[in-house]
Scaffold this active site. Sequence first.
Site, PDB file in Angstrom:
ATOM      1  N   THR A 400       0.878  -1.150   0.000  1.00  0.00           N
ATOM      2  CA  THR A 400       0.000   0.000   0.000  1.00  0.00           C
ATOM      3  C   THR A 400       0.930   1.218   0.000  1.00  0.00           C
ATOM      4  OG1 THR A 400      -1.657  -1.292   1.160  1.00  0.00           O
ATOM      5  CG2 THR A 400      -1.773   1.090   1.476  1.00  0.00           C
ATOM      6  N   ASN A 420      -3.462  -3.487  -2.893  1.00  0.00           N
ATOM      7  CA  ASN A 420      -3.376  -4.579  -1.920  1.00  0.00           C
ATOM      8  C   ASN A 420      -1.969  -5.165  -1.952  1.00  0.00           C
ATOM      9  OD1 ASN A 420      -4.102  -6.136   0.196  1.00  0.00           O
ATOM     10  ND2 ASN A 420      -5.365  -7.580  -0.951  1.00  0.00           N
ATOM     11  N   ASP A 442      -9.216  -8.940   0.676  1.00  0.00           N
ATOM     12  CA  ASP A 442      -9.504  -8.280   1.953  1.00  0.00           C
ATOM     13  C   ASP A 442     -10.909  -8.603   2.463  1.00  0.00           C
ATOM     14  OD1 ASP A 442      -7.063  -7.210   2.507  1.00  0.00           O
ATOM     15  OD2 ASP A 442      -7.527  -5.177   1.859  1.00  0.00           O
ATOM     16  N   SER A 471     -10.892  -2.727   5.262  1.00  0.00           N
ATOM     17  CA  SER A 471      -9.502  -2.286   5.114  1.00  0.00           C
ATOM     18  C   SER A 471      -8.898  -1.981   6.484  1.00  0.00           C
ATOM     19  CB  SER A 471      -9.467  -1.024   4.259  1.00  0.00           C
ATOM     20  OG  SER A 471      -8.164  -0.475   4.239  1.00  0.00           O
ATOM     21  N   SER A 472      -7.576  -1.939   6.525  1.00  0.00           N
ATOM     22  CA  SER A 472      -6.864  -1.468   7.718  1.00  0.00           C
ATOM     23  C   SER A 472      -6.265  -0.084   7.499  1.00  0.00           C
ATOM     24  CB  SER A 472      -5.727  -2.435   8.069  1.00  0.00           C
ATOM     25  OG  SER A 472      -6.246  -3.685   8.414  1.00  0.00           O
ATOM     26  N   GLY A 494      -0.572  -3.604   5.422  1.00  0.00           N
ATOM     27  CA  GLY A 494      -1.619  -4.602   5.680  1.00  0.00           C
ATOM     28  C   GLY A 494      -2.173  -4.449   7.088  1.00  0.00           C
TER      29      GLY A 494
HETATM   30  N1  GLY Z   1      -5.185  -3.905   1.366  1.00  0.00           N
HETATM   31  C1  GLY Z   1      -4.788  -3.522   2.662  1.00  0.00           C
HETATM   32  C2  GLY Z   1      -5.891  -2.887   3.432  1.00  0.00           C
HETATM   33  O1  GLY Z   1      -6.757  -2.257   2.850  1.00  0.00           O
HETATM   34  O2  GLY Z   1      -5.932  -3.012   4.632  1.00  0.00           O
END
Ligand code: GLY
Length: 592
Positions: A400, A420, A442, A471-472, A494
Amino acid sequence: MSSFIVIVVLAAVAGPLAGSAILPPAHTNQPAAALPRETIRFADGWSFQPTGAPATGRGGAVSTTDPLATEIGRQVLAIGGTAVDAAIAVAFGLAVVNPEAGNLGGGGFMVLRQADGTTHALDFREKAPLAAKRDMYLDAEGNLTEDSLVGHRAAGVPGTVMGLGAAHARFGTLPWKTLVQPAIMLADGFKMHPRLANSLLHHQSALTRFDGTRETFLPGGTAPREGDFFAQPALAATLRRIQDQGVEGFYRGATAALIVAEMERGGGIITAEDLTGYEAIWREPLTFTYRGHTITSMPPSSSGGATMALMANILEGYDLAEMGWGSAEAIHHYAEAARRAYADRNQVLADPDFVAIPLATMIAKDYARSRGKNIDPRRATPSAQVGPGLAVVRPEPTETTHFSIVDRWGNAVAITTTLNSAYGSLVTVAGAGFLLNNEMDDFAAKPGHPNQFGLVEGEQNAITPGKRMLSSMSPTIVDNPAGELFFVSGTPGGSTIITTVLQTVLHVIDFGMRVDQAVLAPRVHHQHLPDQIFWEPRGLESDVITRLEAMGHHLVERPEFSGDVQAIMRRSDGTLTAFSDPRKGGTAVVLP
Ligand code: GLY
């Protein structure tokens, strides 16, 4: 392409603003004064020791993972653009020079704090295509396939271009064409720089899996080397359509037709209807307080703000400064807060447009008090007693990207955007020149089983057509107790995004670190399952490890460094300092 050409291009399209396009030199993470906080000592052998204070200024600041993208942001600010203008130009630039994560074919989140203190949150996360099915990534025996990670079926409906268009429509002050132009010039060709050359070489084998990707990123069959001229003509043509037609240049017409044709060629499921139906959404920013500071971050469909709020509310009950930065006691309490917050995150958070989530409860101070009250100050609580299941963490992709921008007026933007995994699904849309995301991973493709980040999520985040995957990503802006802009932060990583961003916030609030110290400090991570504290290589002293193990924690040294924080700090007198994480080699600049 040289930065000089970017200046000329901006000058040519910026009309009356062109006069200010001859710029003073940037200040780039330059060492200066001695450290003010001698009490903060990073582990012996830690790779990223502070070398001196970063440069300061009042004319705006930009921090991104790539020097060319940072230069675009600096120049937009210098010709009179706002933080939002600069963010739009930087995001398009990253789609060209940071193809592993910057994107047109992915999505992300933006948090904006205007100079008057009002805040906004924009959700441009990808959505599941209308033809998506709950079990689409299970084989006949019910086992997970790799299809959520690699190939055409891994892609969610892209949101980035719609997000940038929505940000411009509401807050842009420079012409759209001006802001897209630097990216077009870079796509027409630039001299390959070390960061991207190394990345392409590192991922060379994966980039051969699909013809369009191999032809785009491995011209002549191998990764371009530093100094080679690297052009992406199909991407340049797509960017020109976006420049001329706005978001319609992506979601309709030639670009949309190329995406649909690529889907048909590779067995993907994104249709023209998915593209024309995509919307970015302005959401109520998620706000919480921590020791008198006000923290604004992203609400669901990101889990970032809510999970940070629960952790911070638990930790507010402890005197971390008294425990000491990097002490076993502070790391223990931090890990216990993370264990509990991630257990909740994984169970309840998902797209609020599809499922009901107890968000108000999760971020309430009294819930944190009850959630944290069984923390034993001397013993780790096994995750099996906090939540169900077991999981194995696979190597964590960190592809990311985040960038932070503050302008001379005090407007602040934090954007985290992603495909991602590195280079997303590995599929490039033939003729359009951009990679598609693999964000479908995700979702909880098989609820109760770990995704690529080892996160074990429940039914709430199961696949449903049109839904956004949890998402994180945690773009975050902090106000000081006087209500003034104080700190902007964000990172890739992530599932570690949330803990990384919160640690930078704790570093500046609890431990009084400078922006560079807050970014450089080694980080730890706990996510409930697997029941482990992850630590960065050579980031903890051996006596701290021994003490944590004696408390019952399982410690795992990560194979690689974690995260890529882009942070900006603002003092009450308006002075800005910015720092880009050296873990990936980004660049921060401050305008005088
Ligand atoms: N793809 C990483 C997130 O959205 O957390």
